[in-house]
Write a protein that holds these residues in place. Structure first.
Motif, PDB file in Angstrom:
ATOM      1  N   LYS A  71      19.190 -27.108  -1.698  1.00  0.00           N
ATOM      2  CA  LYS A  71      17.776 -26.792  -1.457  1.00  0.00           C
ATOM      3  C   LYS A  71      17.345 -25.543  -2.206  1.00  0.00           C
ATOM      4  N   PHE A  74      17.533 -26.874  -6.524  1.00  0.00           N
ATOM      5  CA  PHE A  74      16.914 -28.018  -7.172  1.00  0.00           C
ATOM      6  C   PHE A  74      15.438 -27.813  -7.495  1.00  0.00           C
ATOM      7  N   ARG A  75      14.781 -26.889  -6.817  1.00  0.00           N
ATOM      8  CA  ARG A  75      13.370 -26.618  -7.126  1.00  0.00           C
ATOM      9  C   ARG A  75      13.190 -25.299  -7.873  1.00  0.00           C
ATOM     10  N   ASP A  76      14.285 -24.695  -8.294  1.00  0.00           N
ATOM     11  CA  ASP A  76      14.222 -23.375  -8.934  1.00  0.00           C
ATOM     12  C   ASP A  76      15.128 -23.401 -10.157  1.00  0.00           C
ATOM     13  N   ASP A  77      14.527 -23.531 -11.335  1.00  0.00           N
ATOM     14  CA  ASP A  77      15.318 -23.641 -12.561  1.00  0.00           C
ATOM     15  C   ASP A  77      16.217 -22.433 -12.779  1.00  0.00           C
ATOM     16  N   ARG A  80      19.177 -22.672 -10.471  1.00  0.00           N
ATOM     17  CA  ARG A  80      20.084 -23.732 -10.916  1.00  0.00           C
ATOM     18  C   ARG A  80      20.930 -23.264 -12.094  1.00  0.00           C
ATOM     19  N   GLY A 152       9.165 -35.973  -3.697  1.00  0.00           N
ATOM     20  CA  GLY A 152       9.209 -34.727  -4.464  1.00  0.00           C
ATOM     21  C   GLY A 152      10.630 -34.254  -4.715  1.00  0.00           C
ATOM     22  N   GLU A 153      11.496 -34.384  -3.700  1.00  0.00           N
ATOM     23  CA  GLU A 153      12.894 -33.977  -3.855  1.00  0.00           C
ATOM     24  C   GLU A 153      13.615 -34.873  -4.850  1.00  0.00           C
ATOM     25  N   GLU A 155      12.225 -36.572  -7.361  1.00  0.00           N
ATOM     26  CA  GLU A 155      11.724 -36.269  -8.701  1.00  0.00           C
ATOM     27  C   GLU A 155      12.305 -34.961  -9.234  1.00  0.00           C
ATOM     28  N   ALA A 156      12.481 -33.968  -8.342  1.00  0.00           N
ATOM     29  CA  ALA A 156      13.068 -32.694  -8.758  1.00  0.00           C
ATOM     30  C   ALA A 156      14.512 -32.875  -9.198  1.00  0.00           C
ATOM     31  N   ARG A 157      15.253 -33.691  -8.487  1.00  0.00           N
ATOM     32  CA  ARG A 157      16.659 -33.924  -8.840  1.00  0.00           C
ATOM     33  C   ARG A 157      16.781 -34.694 -10.158  1.00  0.00           C
ATOM     34  N   SER A 160      16.051 -32.333 -12.940  1.00  0.00           N
ATOM     35  CA  SER A 160      17.135 -31.367 -13.180  1.00  0.00           C
ATOM     36  C   SER A 160      18.258 -31.978 -14.004  1.00  0.00           C
TER      37      SER A 160
END
Length: 202
Positions: A71, A74-77, A80, A152-153, A155-157, A160
């Motif tokens: 968590k 995955f939403r924070d480049d 990551r 949204g999760e 699509e984020a994965r 990434s």
């Protein structure tokens, strides 16, 4: 030893293809399993991650809580990339050690199952790359049906891991997994026989 790099994306069916290789008796080096092992048992990796992301990423057994860590990243480049800088070198080291052990016991071919094969510096360890491809819409629907994630999760994965279409441009072999299992197996069997013929392996 001949090294096949197997890659794809979440929901592409890469794990199904990896299992096909295992059923053929081909050893598969699994990057995700290696990461999971490191997050449970490798004290150096765990301490570096705690130093970077804080003790809240630990579970009660003092292992990394993958859900909590996921968590965060995955939403924070930036997060990551910080994670990858810590984990990827250790994963490469472990998988190379495993590969050397396979070669020493006499295996002729092994598969490197790596979701971020191009992005994480693994391509230089393999002789050719096989990409498992599906359309993005099918990729999303499969993950939504399988995992307890929001759109949204998902699509984020997917974002990434990079575009499957772009990975295909860099691949030596593309397996189209948008059809049924028989169609996928047929492609795999044909490509496998072609490879054995090229390598002169019976």
């Amino acid at each position: 030893m001949f090294n096949i790099g197997l890659t794809g994306g979440i929901g592409s069916g890469k794990s199904t293809v990896a299992q096909w290789f295992k059923n053929k008796g081909v050893p598969v080096l699994d990057a995700d399993h290696t990461v999971h092992r490191l997050l449970q048992t490798d004290s150096l990796t765990i301490s570096k991650l705690v130093s970077e992301f804080g003790p809240e990423i630990l579970n009660k057994n003092q292992q990394i809580n993958r859900t909590t860590l996921g968590k965060l990243v995955f939403r924070d480049d930036d997060a990551r990339k910080r994670l990858e800088r810590i984990v990827h070198p250790r994963v490469r080291q472990c998988m190379n050690e495993d590969r050397d052990s396979l070669e020493q016991r006499g295996d002729k071919i092994c598969v490197w199952d790596v979701p971020l094969l191009f992005e994480s510096g693994f391509k230089k360890y393999v002789d050719e790359v096989w990409v498992v491809w599906v359309p993005r819409s099918l990729q999303i629907s499969r993950v939504l049906a399988r995992d307890k994630l929001s759109l949204g999760e998902v699509e984020a994965r997917i974002a990434s891991q990079g575009s499957l279409d772009e990975k295909c441009k860099l691949a030596d072999v593309v397996i189209d997994n948008s059809g049924d299992e028989d169609q996928t197996v047929c492609q795999l069997s044909n490509k496998w026989e072609e490879l054995l013929d090229r390598l002169k392996i019976n």
